[in-house]
Scaffold this active site. Structure first.
Site, PDB file in Angstrom:
ATOM      1  N   CYS A 117       0.862  -1.180   0.000  1.00 29.87           N
ATOM      2  CA  CYS A 117       0.000   0.000   0.000  1.00 29.87           C
ATOM      3  C   CYS A 117       0.899   1.231   0.000  1.00 29.87           C
ATOM      4  O   CYS A 117       2.122   1.123   0.028  1.00 29.87           O
ATOM      5  CB  CYS A 117      -0.936  -0.010   1.200  1.00 29.87           C
ATOM      6  SG  CYS A 117      -2.343   1.140   1.042  1.00 29.87           S
ATOM      7  N   CYS A 127      -3.993   6.220   0.111  1.00 29.34           N
ATOM      8  CA  CYS A 127      -3.458   4.950  -0.376  1.00 29.34           C
ATOM      9  C   CYS A 127      -3.113   4.964  -1.857  1.00 29.34           C
ATOM     10  O   CYS A 127      -3.083   3.909  -2.498  1.00 29.34           O
ATOM     11  CB  CYS A 127      -4.465   3.832  -0.098  1.00 29.34           C
ATOM     12  SG  CYS A 127      -4.855   3.628   1.652  1.00 29.34           S
ATOM     13  N   LYS A 192     -12.364  -4.829   2.064  1.00 28.22           N
ATOM     14  CA  LYS A 192     -11.811  -3.962   3.103  1.00 28.22           C
ATOM     15  C   LYS A 192     -12.733  -2.762   3.260  1.00 28.22           C
ATOM     16  O   LYS A 192     -12.896  -1.954   2.344  1.00 28.22           O
ATOM     17  CB  LYS A 192     -10.402  -3.499   2.740  1.00 28.22           C
ATOM     18  CG  LYS A 192      -9.758  -2.595   3.796  1.00 28.22           C
ATOM     19  CD  LYS A 192      -8.346  -2.207   3.378  1.00 28.22           C
ATOM     20  CE  LYS A 192      -7.686  -1.291   4.401  1.00 28.22           C
ATOM     21  NZ  LYS A 192      -6.316  -0.912   4.008  1.00 28.22           N
ATOM     22  N   ARG A 202      -3.582   3.227  12.510  1.00 29.27           N
ATOM     23  CA  ARG A 202      -3.127   4.443  11.834  1.00 29.27           C
ATOM     24  C   ARG A 202      -2.123   5.201  12.689  1.00 29.27           C
ATOM     25  O   ARG A 202      -1.220   5.856  12.165  1.00 29.27           O
ATOM     26  CB  ARG A 202      -4.333   5.305  11.460  1.00 29.27           C
ATOM     27  CG  ARG A 202      -5.146   4.654  10.354  1.00 29.27           C
ATOM     28  CD  ARG A 202      -6.370   5.425   9.959  1.00 29.27           C
ATOM     29  NE  ARG A 202      -7.078   4.699   8.897  1.00 29.27           N
ATOM     30  CZ  ARG A 202      -8.259   5.043   8.414  1.00 29.27           C
ATOM     31  NH1 ARG A 202      -8.882   6.114   8.899  1.00 29.27           N
ATOM     32  NH2 ARG A 202      -8.832   4.336   7.459  1.00 29.27           N
ATOM     33  N   LYS A 245     -11.895  -7.526   6.025  1.00 29.32           N
ATOM     34  CA  LYS A 245     -11.329  -6.634   7.044  1.00 29.32           C
ATOM     35  C   LYS A 245     -12.269  -5.454   7.271  1.00 29.32           C
ATOM     36  O   LYS A 245     -12.662  -4.807   6.305  1.00 29.32           O
ATOM     37  CB  LYS A 245      -9.960  -6.125   6.583  1.00 29.32           C
ATOM     38  CG  LYS A 245      -9.279  -5.180   7.556  1.00 29.32           C
ATOM     39  CD  LYS A 245      -7.962  -4.660   6.987  1.00 29.32           C
ATOM     40  CE  LYS A 245      -7.305  -3.696   7.975  1.00 29.32           C
ATOM     41  NZ  LYS A 245      -6.048  -3.126   7.450  1.00 29.32           N
ATOM     42  N   SER A 271      -6.960  -3.554  14.732  1.00 36.44           N
ATOM     43  CA  SER A 271      -6.429  -2.876  15.923  1.00 36.44           C
ATOM     44  C   SER A 271      -7.508  -2.397  16.871  1.00 36.44           C
ATOM     45  O   SER A 271      -7.359  -2.501  18.089  1.00 36.44           O
ATOM     46  CB  SER A 271      -5.550  -1.701  15.490  1.00 36.44           C
ATOM     47  OG  SER A 271      -6.289  -0.764  14.713  1.00 36.44           O
TER      48      SER A 271
END
Length: 325
Positions: A117, A127, A192, A202, A245, A271
């Protein structure tokens, strides 16, 4: 006469014997963050027990991974310099490229998957390559091909494009095949979502967009049919493994994909999911171990073959304690 289901719940032994879904360390991929600099091991804010490592200290985490019997890692790089096109992402001496080579020296048996990415490498945090405030899809795809090829040349075992640009799997497959890397698999971040569960990541990767959001290229959280279309398209283009995701809020997508596609599916236990459980456990609100294991089992039960999780090292300890690995 009614059936007495409780007969097969009467003891731990029988419950373990007939459990339909079980976790093993073969199920897990552990994310590792590598940062420019020397002698760095710093805990990631929002991701307790997870750290950023400089290349010279990767031996510490690789030793832990080996002892935990984790077979695969997902590698993220955090460069020192960023620019509008993220050129450090595809340089031969880039942070990920150097990390791959070092890890292969430390343990050639660890399977290295690399995140492909641009968000960590661009000065705007998006991205891809900008055209005004919009992402130029096709130009970005060209750069993603360069990044994937540089990872393969450095020794990556698998590349994983996470950008959600249209056509990127096809472009990466073509450049790998034409460059002598036909045997390098692609794991597509296929479904995603533009989720709010990515916050701690992030911070970890220093990849927060400097303006706007990623909703023009990541998926709308309201959609499920679109996810199946995205997954199908990645398979057609040559993805060997597909990903959903985040995992916890999209168990229905994992289950639908499992029913429809005969291809390995990986789910990213992201996360924010990790941080919620970890922090609630620290506050004494929940039993962290029990909740974490319940969540991970639910992800596998939904149909995931593999799970990317920040809990992988702790799961290894828990499974060993319970002698169920």
């Amino acid at each position: 006469m009614f059936k007495r289901h409780r007969r097969l719940r009467s003891s731990k032994n029988i419950r373990n014997m007939i459990a339909e879904t079980k976790l093993s360390m073969d199920d897990f991929i552990y994310p590792i963050f590598v940062i420019e600099g020397e002698d760095i091991k710093e805990e990631i804010e929002g991701l307790p027990n997870n750290h950023r490592y400089s290349v010279d200290r990767l031996n510490e985490i690789i030793d832990e991974v080996r002892k935990a019997k984790i077979n695969a890692i997902l590698l993220f790089g955090i460069p020192k310099e960023k620019d509008s096109i993220g050129k450090s992402a595809y340089q031969d001496n880039g942070i990920v490229q150097r990390a791959i080579k070092e890890i292969k020296k430390l343990d050639p048996n660890i399977y290295i998957i690399t995140d492909v990415c641009m968000c960590q490498y661009t000065d705007h945090g998006h991205c891809g390559i900008l055209n005004g405030e919009n992402i130029d899809n096709d130009l970005t795809v060209e750069y993603l091909g360069k990044i994937a090829l540089s990872h393969a040349k450095a020794g990556a075992d698998m590349v994983a494009p996470s950008d959600m640009m249209d056509g990127r799997v096809d472009a990466i497959r073509e450049i790998l095949d034409n460059s002598g890397f036909k045997d390098i698999p692609i794991m597509g971040y296929s479904a995603k979502y533009a989720s709010s569960f990515y916050g701690p990541f992030r911070s970890a990767a220093n990849s927060k967009p400097s303006f706007g959001d990623r909703k023009s290229y990541q998926m709308d959280i309201a959609n499920s049919r679109e996810a199946l279309s995205e997954i199908e398209e990645d398979i057609v283009q040559g993805a060997d493994i597909v990903m959903v995701k985040p995992a916890l809020s999209f168990l229905d997508i994992i289950a639908k994909a499992r029913e429809r596609f005969n291809i390995p599916i990986v789910a990213y236990n992201v996360s924010g999911e990790y941080a919620m459980i970890k922090n609630a456990g620290k506050m004494g609100i929940i039993d962290e171990k029990k909740i974490a294991m319940e969540v991970l089992i639910s992800i596998k039960r939904a149909g995931a073959d593999l799970i990317i999780s920040y809990y992988a090292l702790e799961v290894a300890k828990w499974l060993k304690e319970e002698n169920i690995d």
